[in-house]
Design a protein around this motif. Structure first.
Motif, mmCIF file in Angstrom:
data_model
loop_
_atom_site.group_PDB
_atom_site.id
_atom_site.type_symbol
_atom_site.label_atom_id
_atom_site.label_comp_id
_atom_site.label_asym_id
_atom_site.label_seq_id
_atom_site.Cartn_x
_atom_site.Cartn_y
_atom_site.Cartn_z
ATOM 1 N N THR A 113 0.857 -1.191 0.000
ATOM 2 C CA THR A 113 0.000 0.000 0.000
ATOM 3 C C THR A 113 0.892 1.240 0.000
ATOM 4 N N GLN A 114 0.571 2.166 -0.855
ATOM 5 C CA GLN A 114 1.419 3.352 -1.035
ATOM 6 C C GLN A 114 1.151 4.368 0.068
ATOM 7 N N VAL A 115 2.224 4.845 0.663
ATOM 8 C CA VAL A 115 2.162 5.961 1.609
ATOM 9 C C VAL A 115 3.017 7.088 1.045
ATOM 10 N N THR A 116 2.407 8.239 0.848
ATOM 11 C CA THR A 116 3.109 9.395 0.307
ATOM 12 C C THR A 116 2.967 10.551 1.280
ATOM 13 N N VAL A 117 4.099 11.069 1.704
ATOM 14 C CA VAL A 117 4.117 12.200 2.638
ATOM 15 C C VAL A 117 4.668 13.401 1.879
#
Length: 119
Positions: A113-117
């Motif tokens: 699952t992609q996490v983008t900060v």
């Protein structure tokens, strides 16, 4: 057939929070170690946090004090609460489970699952 279903990724601003979930199913035998790894672009996959069947939790140094790993009483779902997120936390996060049966030990990975900060 063991299945891992992940949820909770997304886009968040620096300093924000996200909660990842991973639900394991498909076996009458207990799941042993459960946890999360992550892989940023151009980097190798690395451990984020893991919990043993006995409840011992380990965290990677970069996330200590910001991320919290927990597990439900049935030991089939693991959660990763991520606070004070930084741009360097941006990665694909993968659930990882060690499953021991009378016939051997296997490791399973979620789909990621992609996490983008980012601001």
């Amino acid at each position: 057939q063991v299945q891992l279903v992940e949820s909770g990724g997304g886009l968040v601003q620096p300093g924000g929070s996200l909660r990842l979930s991973c639900a394991a199913s498909g076996s009458i035998f207990s799941f042993n170690a459960m946890g999360w790894y992550r892989q940023a672009p151009g980097k190798e996959r690395e451990l984020v946090a893991t919990v043993t069947s006995g409840g011992s939790i380990d965290y990677a140094d970069p996330v200590k004090g910001r991320f919290t790993l927990s597990r439900d009483n049935a030991k089939t779902t693991v959660y990763l609460q991520m606070n004070s997120l930084k741009p360097e936390d941006t990665a694909v996060y993968y659930c990882h489970v060690i499953h021991r049966t009378p016939w051997g030990v296997n490791a399973y990975w979620g789909q990621g699952t992609q996490v983008t900060v980012s601001s």
